[in-house]
Design a protein around this motif. Structure first.
Motif, short mmCIF file in Angstrom:
data_model
loop_
_atom_site.label_atom_id
_atom_site.label_comp_id
_atom_site.label_asym_id
_atom_site.label_seq_id
_atom_site.Cartn_x
_atom_site.Cartn_y
_atom_site.Cartn_z
N PRO A 1 16.30 -29.13 -1.83
CA PRO A 1 17.35 -29.38 -0.82
C PRO A 1 16.91 -29.04 0.60
O PRO A 1 17.41 -29.65 1.55
CB PRO A 1 18.50 -28.49 -1.27
N THR A 2 16.01 -28.06 0.76
CA THR A 2 15.57 -27.68 2.11
C THR A 2 14.06 -27.48 2.14
O THR A 2 13.43 -27.22 1.10
CB THR A 2 16.22 -26.33 2.53
N PHE A 3 13.51 -27.52 3.36
CA PHE A 3 12.07 -27.26 3.55
C PHE A 3 11.74 -25.86 3.08
O PHE A 3 10.72 -25.62 2.41
CB PHE A 3 11.73 -27.45 5.04
N GLU A 4 12.61 -24.89 3.46
CA GLU A 4 12.36 -23.49 3.12
C GLU A 4 12.25 -23.29 1.62
O GLU A 4 11.44 -22.48 1.15
CB GLU A 4 13.49 -22.60 3.69
N GLU A 5 13.04 -24.03 0.83
CA GLU A 5 12.91 -23.91 -0.64
C GLU A 5 11.62 -24.59 -1.10
O GLU A 5 10.91 -24.08 -1.96
CB GLU A 5 14.13 -24.52 -1.32
N ALA A 6 11.30 -25.76 -0.52
CA ALA A 6 10.09 -26.49 -0.92
C ALA A 6 8.84 -25.65 -0.68
O ALA A 6 7.90 -25.67 -1.47
CB ALA A 6 10.00 -27.80 -0.14
N VAL A 7 8.86 -24.82 0.39
CA VAL A 7 7.70 -23.98 0.72
C VAL A 7 7.35 -23.04 -0.42
O VAL A 7 6.21 -22.62 -0.58
CB VAL A 7 8.00 -23.15 2.00
N MET A 8 8.35 -22.72 -1.28
CA MET A 8 8.15 -21.75 -2.36
C MET A 8 7.78 -22.40 -3.68
O MET A 8 7.60 -21.72 -4.69
CB MET A 8 9.43 -20.91 -2.55
N GLU A 9 7.62 -23.74 -3.71
CA GLU A 9 7.41 -24.44 -5.00
C GLU A 9 6.04 -25.13 -5.04
O GLU A 9 5.58 -25.65 -4.02
CB GLU A 9 8.50 -25.49 -5.20
N GLY A 10 5.45 -25.14 -6.24
CA GLY A 10 4.09 -25.66 -6.40
C GLY A 10 3.92 -27.09 -5.95
O GLY A 10 2.85 -27.50 -5.48
N ASP A 11 4.98 -27.89 -6.06
CA ASP A 11 4.92 -29.30 -5.63
C ASP A 11 5.83 -29.53 -4.43
O ASP A 11 6.35 -30.62 -4.22
CB ASP A 11 5.34 -30.23 -6.78
N GLY A 12 6.02 -28.47 -3.65
CA GLY A 12 6.98 -28.55 -2.54
C GLY A 12 6.47 -29.25 -1.31
O GLY A 12 7.22 -29.94 -0.61
N LEU A 13 5.15 -29.07 -1.01
CA LEU A 13 4.62 -29.59 0.27
C LEU A 13 3.42 -30.49 0.03
O LEU A 13 2.71 -30.37 -0.98
CB LEU A 13 4.18 -28.42 1.17
N ALA A 14 3.20 -31.40 0.98
CA ALA A 14 1.99 -32.24 0.99
C ALA A 14 1.48 -32.23 2.43
O ALA A 14 2.25 -32.55 3.36
CB ALA A 14 2.30 -33.66 0.54
N VAL A 15 0.25 -31.80 2.63
CA VAL A 15 -0.32 -31.76 3.98
C VAL A 15 -1.52 -32.68 4.04
O VAL A 15 -2.43 -32.58 3.20
CB VAL A 15 -0.72 -30.33 4.40
N ILE A 16 -1.50 -33.62 5.00
CA ILE A 16 -2.65 -34.50 5.24
C ILE A 16 -3.52 -33.79 6.27
O ILE A 16 -3.04 -33.41 7.35
CB ILE A 16 -2.22 -35.88 5.78
N THR B 1 0.04 -29.69 -1.85
CA THR B 1 -0.91 -30.70 -2.32
C THR B 1 -1.67 -31.17 -1.08
O THR B 1 -1.08 -31.79 -0.20
CB THR B 1 -0.18 -31.89 -2.97
N TRP B 2 -2.94 -30.80 -1.01
CA TRP B 2 -3.76 -31.16 0.14
C TRP B 2 -4.34 -32.55 -0.03
O TRP B 2 -4.80 -32.90 -1.15
CB TRP B 2 -4.88 -30.14 0.34
N ILE B 3 -4.28 -33.34 1.04
CA ILE B 3 -4.87 -34.69 1.08
C ILE B 3 -5.76 -34.71 2.31
O ILE B 3 -5.26 -34.73 3.44
CB ILE B 3 -3.77 -35.77 1.17
N ILE B 4 -7.08 -34.61 2.09
CA ILE B 4 -8.03 -34.47 3.21
C ILE B 4 -8.75 -35.79 3.42
O ILE B 4 -9.45 -36.28 2.51
CB ILE B 4 -9.08 -33.37 2.90
N LYS B 5 -8.56 -36.42 4.57
CA LYS B 5 -9.19 -37.71 4.85
C LYS B 5 -10.69 -37.53 5.00
O LYS B 5 -11.16 -36.59 5.66
CB LYS B 5 -8.61 -38.32 6.13
N LYS B 6 -11.44 -38.47 4.40
CA LYS B 6 -12.90 -38.36 4.45
C LYS B 6 -13.43 -38.65 5.86
O LYS B 6 -14.34 -37.99 6.35
CB LYS B 6 -13.51 -39.37 3.46
N GLN B 7 -12.85 -39.64 6.54
CA GLN B 7 -13.36 -40.07 7.85
C GLN B 7 -12.68 -39.29 8.98
O GLN B 7 -11.44 -39.24 9.01
CB GLN B 7 -13.09 -41.58 8.05
N PRO B 8 -13.46 -38.67 9.86
CA PRO B 8 -12.84 -37.98 11.00
C PRO B 8 -12.36 -38.96 12.06
O PRO B 8 -12.76 -40.13 12.05
CB PRO B 8 -13.97 -37.11 11.55
N ILE B 9 -11.50 -38.48 12.96
CA ILE B 9 -11.17 -39.26 14.16
C ILE B 9 -11.98 -38.66 15.32
O ILE B 9 -12.39 -37.51 15.26
CB ILE B 9 -9.66 -39.23 14.50
N GLU B 10 -12.22 -39.49 16.34
CA GLU B 10 -13.01 -39.03 17.50
C GLU B 10 -12.09 -38.66 18.65
O GLU B 10 -11.11 -39.37 18.92
CB GLU B 10 -13.97 -40.14 17.96
#
Ligand SMILES: NS(=O)(=O)c1ccc(C(=O)NCC(F)(F)F)cc1
Ligand SMILES: [Zn+2]
Length: 260
Positions: free
Chosen positions: A128-143, A207-216
Motif C-alpha cells: 500500500p505504501t513505499f515505506e512498507e515496500a522498503v521492508m519487503e524482499g520484492d518491494g523495490l526495483a532500482v535501475i 531487485t537491482w537492474i544494472i544497464k550494461k551500456q553507460p551513458i556519456e
C-alpha cells in the motif's frame, strides 16, 4: 568515542552506522564479474513508461540530490525484465566521486565509473505504501545506469542547470517537467540480482537492474554534481562527493544477464 579511526571500526560508532549489516546476506553494491554472470533466456525486455508531467521537484537531502515524482498513480512505471509486477517510479538520484577515477557504487570487472544513476521504483501492486515496500524482499526495483566521461548529455543539462538552486542540504526546487527515459542508454542489455538499499536502513528489498551500456556526460556536468554540498547553509562547507557505499560480499548470489 574510542580512538579516532579505531572507534569508527570497533567502538559504539560502528553500532550506529555499520559498514555491513549484521546478518545481511544480500547487500549492495557488488562487483559484477561479467564472466560469472549467467545468461537467463527467460528474462524479458525491460518496459519503461514514464510520464514527464509526474516530475515534482529536486531535493538535496544531504546525501545526494533526488528528483522526486508523483507516485500516487501508475503514470510512471516499469514492467517486464526480471519483475513479476509493475513498479512505480518514486525518485532518481546519483552517486559520484571527487575525481573521475571512481564514484559509481557497482563495478564491472572491478572497474569503477565516475558516477551511477539510480531510478527507484516500488511495488504498488502488492504494497500500500513505499515505506512498507522498503521492508519487503520484492518491494523495490532500482535501475542502475553508469555514467562515463564523454560527450555532453543534453537531456541531463536541464537538471544540471537547476543544481545551483539546491546547493545546500535540505533545499528544494520545483522541477515540473522531466522525462527520465532520456537518461537511458540505447542498448537494452542488463544484469539483475537481488540486493539492498545502499544507504541506511540498507534493507534487503531491492531487485537491482544494472544497464550494461553507460551513458556519456562531460566534465562540466560531473563538476556540477561536485559543487553540491553535504552541509546546510551557514555550516562549514563540505563538498558533496564520494557518496557511494563500499562494495559488499556477493555471498550466495548469482548475477543474471539478459544478453549472451
Ligand atoms: N542508493 S539506493 O539503494 O538506490 C536507495 C534508494 C532509495 C532509498 C530510500 O528511499 N531511503 C529512504 C527509506 F526508504 F525510507 F529508507 C535509499 C537508497
Ligand atoms: Zn543510490
Amino acid at each position: 568515542w574510542g580512538l579516532k579511526g579505531v572507534g569508527s571500526a570497533l567502538g559504539p560508532d560502528c553500532m550506529k552506522h555499520p559498514l555491513t549489516i549484521p546478518g545481511g546476506t544480500r547487500q549492495s553494491p557488488i562487483n559484477i564479474q561479467w564472466r560469472d554472470s549467467v545468461y537467463d533466456p527467460f528474462l524479458k525486455p525491460l518496459k519503461i513508461s514514464y510520464d514527464p508531467a509526474t516530475c515534482l521537484h529536486i531535493w538535496n537531502n544531504g546525501y545526494s540530490f533526488l528528483v522526486e515524482f508523483d507516485d500516487s498513480t501508475d503514470r510512471s512505471i516499469i514492467d517486464g525484465g526480471p519483475l513479476e509486477n509493475q513498479y512505480r517510479l518514486k525518485q532518481f538520484h546519483f552517486h559520484w566521486g571527487a575525481i573521475n577515477d571512481w564514484g559509481s557504487e557497482h563495478t564491472v570487472d572491478c572497474k569503477f565509473y565516475p558516477a551511477e544513476l539510480h531510478l527507484v521504483h516500488w511495488n504498488a501492486v502488492v504494497y500500500p505504501t513505499f515505506e512498507e515496500a522498503v521492508m519487503e524482499g520484492d518491494g523495490l526495483a532500482v535501475i542502475g545506469v553508469f555514467l562515463k566521461l564523454g560527450a555532453r548529455h543534453e537531456g541531463l543539462q536541464t537538471l544540471v542547470d537547476a543544481l545551483p538552486a539546491v546547493k545546500h542540504k535540505d533545499t528544494v526546487i520545483e522541477f515540473d517537467v522531466f522525462d527520465p527515459s532520456c537518461l537511458m542508454p540505447s542498448c537494452p542489455d542488463y544484469w539483475t540480482y537481488a540486493g539492498s538499499l545502499t544507504t541506511p536502513p540498507l534493507t534487503e528489498s531491492v531487485t537491482w537492474i544494472i544497464k550494461k551500456q553507460p551513458i556519456e556526460v562531460d566534465e562540466d556536468q560531473l563538476e556540477a554534481f561536485r559543487m553540491l554540498l553535504f552541509t546546510s547553509d551557514g555550516e562549514e562547507e563540505k563538498r558533496m562527493v564520494d557518496n557511494f557505499r563500499p562494495l559488499q560480499p556477493l555471498m550466495n548470489r548469482t548475477v543474471r544477464s539478459s544478453f549472451q
